[in-house]
Design an enzyme around this catalytic site. Structure first.
Site, PDB file in Angstrom:
ATOM      1  N   GLY A  74       1.225  35.103  13.817  1.00  0.00           N
ATOM      2  CA  GLY A  74       0.089  35.876  14.310  1.00  0.00           C
ATOM      3  C   GLY A  74       0.026  37.296  13.783  1.00  0.00           C
ATOM      4  O   GLY A  74      -1.063  37.859  13.600  1.00  0.00           O
TER       5      GLY A  74
ATOM      6  N   ARG B 108       4.620  41.765  23.591  1.00  0.00           N
ATOM      7  CA  ARG B 108       4.099  41.471  22.243  1.00  0.00           C
ATOM      8  C   ARG B 108       2.833  40.594  22.330  1.00  0.00           C
ATOM      9  O   ARG B 108       2.783  39.610  23.062  1.00  0.00           O
ATOM     10  CB  ARG B 108       5.172  40.746  21.429  1.00  0.00           C
ATOM     11  CG  ARG B 108       4.712  40.261  20.053  1.00  0.00           C
ATOM     12  CD  ARG B 108       4.251  38.807  20.055  1.00  0.00           C
ATOM     13  NE  ARG B 108       3.977  38.306  18.713  1.00  0.00           N
ATOM     14  CZ  ARG B 108       3.402  37.134  18.472  1.00  0.00           C
ATOM     15  NH1 ARG B 108       3.062  36.350  19.465  1.00  0.00           N
ATOM     16  NH2 ARG B 108       3.157  36.744  17.238  1.00  0.00           N
TER      17      ARG B 108
ATOM     18  N   GLY C  33       0.280  38.375  19.862  1.00  0.00           N
ATOM     19  CA  GLY C  33       0.026  37.848  18.527  1.00  0.00           C
ATOM     20  C   GLY C  33      -1.467  37.843  18.259  1.00  0.00           C
ATOM     21  O   GLY C  33      -2.240  38.567  18.889  1.00  0.00           O
ATOM     22  N   ASP C  34      -1.876  37.001  17.333  1.00  0.00           N
ATOM     23  CA  ASP C  34      -3.293  36.905  16.981  1.00  0.00           C
ATOM     24  C   ASP C  34      -4.098  36.154  18.039  1.00  0.00           C
ATOM     25  O   ASP C  34      -5.312  36.350  18.150  1.00  0.00           O
ATOM     26  CB  ASP C  34      -3.454  36.196  15.633  1.00  0.00           C
ATOM     27  CG  ASP C  34      -2.852  34.788  15.667  1.00  0.00           C
ATOM     28  OD1 ASP C  34      -1.803  34.588  16.323  1.00  0.00           O
ATOM     29  OD2 ASP C  34      -3.436  33.882  15.045  1.00  0.00           O
TER      30      ASP C  34
ATOM     31  N   THR D 256       0.664  26.967  19.351  1.00  0.00           N
ATOM     32  CA  THR D 256      -0.623  27.471  19.855  1.00  0.00           C
ATOM     33  C   THR D 256      -1.611  26.327  19.787  1.00  0.00           C
ATOM     34  O   THR D 256      -1.492  25.465  18.931  1.00  0.00           O
ATOM     35  CB  THR D 256      -1.139  28.605  18.937  1.00  0.00           C
ATOM     36  OG1 THR D 256      -0.260  29.713  19.016  1.00  0.00           O
ATOM     37  CG2 THR D 256      -2.534  29.081  19.319  1.00  0.00           C
TER      38      THR D 256
ATOM     39  N   THR E   4      -3.290  29.303  13.851  1.00  0.00           N
ATOM     40  CA  THR E   4      -1.969  29.123  14.441  1.00  0.00           C
ATOM     41  C   THR E   4      -0.949  29.637  13.420  1.00  0.00           C
ATOM     42  O   THR E   4      -1.270  29.765  12.244  1.00  0.00           O
ATOM     43  CB  THR E   4      -1.663  27.641  14.753  1.00  0.00           C
ATOM     44  OG1 THR E   4      -1.772  26.899  13.539  1.00  0.00           O
ATOM     45  CG2 THR E   4      -2.603  27.073  15.780  1.00  0.00           C
ATOM     46  N   GLY E   5       0.244  29.897  13.892  1.00  0.00           N
ATOM     47  CA  GLY E   5       1.289  30.367  12.975  1.00  0.00           C
ATOM     48  C   GLY E   5       1.576  31.842  13.168  1.00  0.00           C
ATOM     49  O   GLY E   5       1.397  32.374  14.258  1.00  0.00           O
TER      50      GLY E   5
HETATM   51  N1  ASP Z   1      -0.145  32.487  16.469  1.00  0.00           N
HETATM   52  C1  ASP Z   1       0.745  32.476  17.595  1.00  0.00           C
HETATM   53  C2  ASP Z   1       1.285  33.860  17.816  1.00  0.00           C
HETATM   54  O1  ASP Z   1       1.515  34.566  16.848  1.00  0.00           O
HETATM   55  C3  ASP Z   1       1.894  31.540  17.476  1.00  0.00           C
HETATM   56  C4  ASP Z   1       1.601  30.174  16.939  1.00  0.00           C
HETATM   57  O2  ASP Z   1       0.500  29.864  16.571  1.00  0.00           O
HETATM   58  O3  ASP Z   1       2.484  29.358  16.871  1.00  0.00           O
HETATM   59  O4  ASP Z   1       1.555  34.185  18.942  1.00  0.00           O
END
Ligand code: ASP
Length: 307
Positions: free
Chosen positions: A217, A191, A193-194, A163, A214-215
């Site tokens: 979500g 789906r 995410g955040d 992200t 990021t990460g």
């Molecule tokens: N936060 C993002 C999600 O959950 C993914 C990411 O940041 O790598 O879609």
């Protein structure tokens, strides 16, 4: 003036936009668009990771810290620049959030060009994951699979993410946040995410600052990470304490922990920091007008202790 980003790409474009008199919103859009078109980043825009069915579904949000107006889009297929569609949602509609077919229809009405987002190299990675690692015999038959959720759960765990976050303060002191992603690779169709969810993946308020994630979500949604950093700053915490509190909130989630979350923050005085709810301090990149190239800054972490 400052540009803060979760990754190394697009900062020059964002800074150039500010130097040419653009607003924080213009710079966030320019930075995100550069990453959305950059094939080196396989978690955002063109060349991003697809869902389990091989369809790239993009998510984005943008927030104007001056007015607290925002635009978000989710599950958008066939358009390279979800950040620009999100900006149009913010500026043209009474709504703030569009998803799927409605978001795509709106993108077309706004004059955005249709593009195939799945590149040949990402298609190969998608097929390899399905066929060689998960043991799917016929990927084309997944469309009608009665238990797609099982296949998607196996394929996503603990698979590819990526992200981009942009936090920008312009010459007027106005702050804007932006987030763009293809989400979790091999995710279940639909789906979110955040990243497109205001308050979870991003938030900006001129009076205090901005944050974005990021990460994993799913975790950032459950504790509303981005807005909580801004609220912690509102309640008087400095940027480091505010980020640490948000990381502790994430670490208080003891079930369905699916990975770490990076929380990137910028305060109203231009201080910036990234933190991770795990064991390794993450980095982010930033640029001020006097710099000729972006610099990397190592952040902090709050390791998870099982409760
Ligand atoms: N936060 C993002 C999600 O959950 C993914 C990411 O940041 O790598 O879609």
């Amino acid at each position: 003036m400052i540009v803060v980003c979760s990754g190394p790409y697009g900062l020059e474009e964002a800074m150039k936009t500010l130097k040419n008199g653009g607003s924080a919103i213009d710079a966030v859009e320019a930075g995100c668009r550069a990453v959305e078109s950059d094939l080196r980043d396989t978690g955002v825009g063109l060349g991003g990771a697809p869902n389990i069915l091989g369809v790239v579904e993009l998510d984005a949000q943008i927030m104007d810290g001056k007015t607290l107006n925002a635009g978000m889009v989710g599950c958008v297929s066939g358009y390279e620049h979800p950040i620009s569609i999100a900006r149009c949602v913010m500026e043209k509609l009474l709504h703030v959030f569009l998803v799927g077919k409605g978001a795509e229809r709106f993108a077309s009405e706004m004059g955005f060009e249709k593009t195939e987002l799945l590149t040949d190299s990402m298609r190969e990675i998608w097929l390899k994951r399905l066929c060689e690692e998960i043991g799917v015999a016929d990927p084309a038959a997944l469309e009608a699979h009665p238990e797609l959720w099982r296949m998607s759960k196996w394929a996503t765990d603990p698979y590819k993410m990526g992200t981009v976050n942009y936090l920008v303060q312009d010459a007027n002191g106005d702050i804007c946040s932006g987030v763009s992603t293809s989400g979790w690779g091999w995710k279940y169709p639909g789906r979110l995410g955040d990243s497109p969810v205001l308050g979870a993946g991003g938030y900006a308020d001129n009076r205090y600052g901005a944050a974005a994630c990021t990460g994993a979500g799913e975790m950032a949604i459950r504790v509303g990470s981005a807005r909580s950093v801004v609220v912690y700053m509102k309640m008087g915490l400095g940027i480091e304490q505010a980020v640490r509190e948000a990381l502790r909130d994430l670490n208080d989630l003891h079930d369905q922990r699916i990975g770490g979350v990076n929380v990137l923050a910028l305060d109203k005085d231009g201080n910036h920091l990234v933190g991770n709810s795990g064991d390794s301090p993450p980095s982010h990149w930033y640029m001020t007008p006097d710099m000729t190239e972006p610099a990397q800054k190592v952040g902090i972490c709050e390791p998870y202790k099982k409760g």
